[in-house]
Write a protein that holds these residues in place. Structure first.
Motif, PDB file in Angstrom:
ATOM      1  N   GLN A  58       0.813  -1.228   0.000  1.00 23.82           N
ATOM      2  CA  GLN A  58       0.000   0.000   0.000  1.00 23.82           C
ATOM      3  C   GLN A  58       0.838   1.266   0.000  1.00 23.82           C
ATOM      4  O   GLN A  58       0.295   2.364  -0.112  1.00 23.82           O
ATOM      5  CB  GLN A  58      -0.916   0.017   1.235  1.00 23.82           C
ATOM      6  N   ASP A  59       2.159   1.132   0.144  1.00 16.90           N
ATOM      7  CA  ASP A  59       3.015   2.311   0.172  1.00 16.90           C
ATOM      8  C   ASP A  59       2.960   3.028  -1.174  1.00 16.90           C
ATOM      9  O   ASP A  59       2.960   2.369  -2.222  1.00 16.90           O
ATOM     10  CB  ASP A  59       4.460   1.885   0.481  1.00 16.90           C
ATOM     11  N   PRO A  60       2.912   4.381  -1.164  1.00 15.20           N
ATOM     12  CA  PRO A  60       2.856   5.114  -2.434  1.00 15.20           C
ATOM     13  C   PRO A  60       3.992   4.760  -3.399  1.00 15.20           C
ATOM     14  O   PRO A  60       3.818   4.833  -4.614  1.00 15.20           O
ATOM     15  CB  PRO A  60       2.952   6.588  -2.005  1.00 15.20           C
ATOM     16  N   SER A  61       5.147   4.313  -2.864  1.00 15.50           N
ATOM     17  CA  SER A  61       6.277   3.950  -3.733  1.00 15.50           C
ATOM     18  C   SER A  61       5.962   2.691  -4.543  1.00 15.50           C
ATOM     19  O   SER A  61       6.564   2.455  -5.587  1.00 15.50           O
ATOM     20  CB  SER A  61       7.539   3.723  -2.898  1.00 15.50           C
ATOM     21  N   GLN A  62       5.026   1.868  -4.069  1.00  9.76           N
ATOM     22  CA  GLN A  62       4.682   0.625  -4.765  1.00  9.76           C
ATOM     23  C   GLN A  62       3.286   0.732  -5.372  1.00  9.76           C
ATOM     24  O   GLN A  62       3.098   0.520  -6.551  1.00  9.76           O
ATOM     25  CB  GLN A  62       4.728  -0.573  -3.791  1.00  9.76           C
ATOM     26  N   ASP A  63       2.307   1.050  -4.508  1.00  8.61           N
ATOM     27  CA  ASP A  63       0.944   1.270  -4.973  1.00  8.61           C
ATOM     28  C   ASP A  63       0.408   0.081  -5.775  1.00  8.61           C
ATOM     29  O   ASP A  63      -0.091   0.241  -6.875  1.00  8.61           O
ATOM     30  CB  ASP A  63       0.910   2.574  -5.805  1.00  8.61           C
ATOM     31  N   GLY A  64       0.534  -1.118  -5.193  1.00  8.98           N
ATOM     32  CA  GLY A  64       0.067  -2.316  -5.878  1.00  8.98           C
ATOM     33  C   GLY A  64      -1.313  -2.724  -5.402  1.00  8.98           C
ATOM     34  O   GLY A  64      -1.912  -2.092  -4.524  1.00  8.98           O
TER      35      GLY A  64
END
Ligand code: NI
Length: 191
Positions: free
Chosen positions: A74-80
């Motif tokens: 859920q981190d914005p760097s991944q956003d999966g």
């Protein structure tokens, strides 16, 4: 008893138990975990993941790992929309999936998960993967999955899932068998 004790000791030494030193190190690491990527991490990403045993299932480390996997996807760097444990360097049968079929579209974690069967028509849709950055592909998937898994508290469940979350389950469970969506894609393109 004199004969049995050494045998028991030998058996316990041969039975893999608990987390490996490397797994403990990863679980103790940052909350947003490092995601393995192709092609440099291909050996690990192509490996078969193992079930968790009773010792790992009862451990505090499992709860920490699930929390960190959920934070990572859920981190914005991944956003999966999903992640599998081998993607964070842990070769265990754990996935996190966003449940678009549930109220509030929550991310949930599933342990010792297996797809028992697939059903429904085959549908083709776009997929990407945190471990294959910069790429997308059109992948044929079944529209429904029948799953067996343990909830984070160890409760066994069986469930039928349909729609987009069924596609995510297929993508994430493939990771546990060392399969990437690029293996199944009809076409691939640079994002
Ligand atoms: Ni993926």
């Amino acid at each position: 008893m004199k004969r049995i004790l050494p045998l028991l000791l030998l058996l316990s030494a041969c039975t893999p138990q608990g987390w490996t030193a490397r797994e403990r190190e990863i679980i103790a690491g940052p909350k947003v975990m490092n995601v393995l990527v192709m092609p440099q991490d291909s050996v690990f990403l192509r490996s078969q993941s193992k079930d968790l045993g009773p010792k790992e299932l009862a451990s505090e480390e499992l709860q920490i790992l699930l929390e960190k996997m959920l934070a990572t996807v859920q981190d914005p760097s991944q956003d999966g929309v999903g992640i599998a444990a081998p993607q964070v360097g842990v070769g265990r049968r754990i996935v996190c999936v966003q449940r678009f079929d549930k109220e509030g579209e929550p991310f949930e974690a599933y342990v010792n998960i297996r797809i028992d069967s697939l059903s429904g028509p085959t549908i083709c849709g776009p997929e990407g993967c945190l471990s294959v950055p910069g790429m997308r592909g059109i992948v044929p998937r079944s529209s429904a999955v029948h799953l067996s898994y343990l909830t984070p508290d160890g409760t066994p469940r069986q469930e039928k899932v349909e729609g987009f979350s069924a596609i995510i389950f297929q993508h994430e469970c493939d990771h546990l068998d060392g399969i990437l969506y690029t293996d199944r894609a009809d076409s691939l393109f640079v994002r």
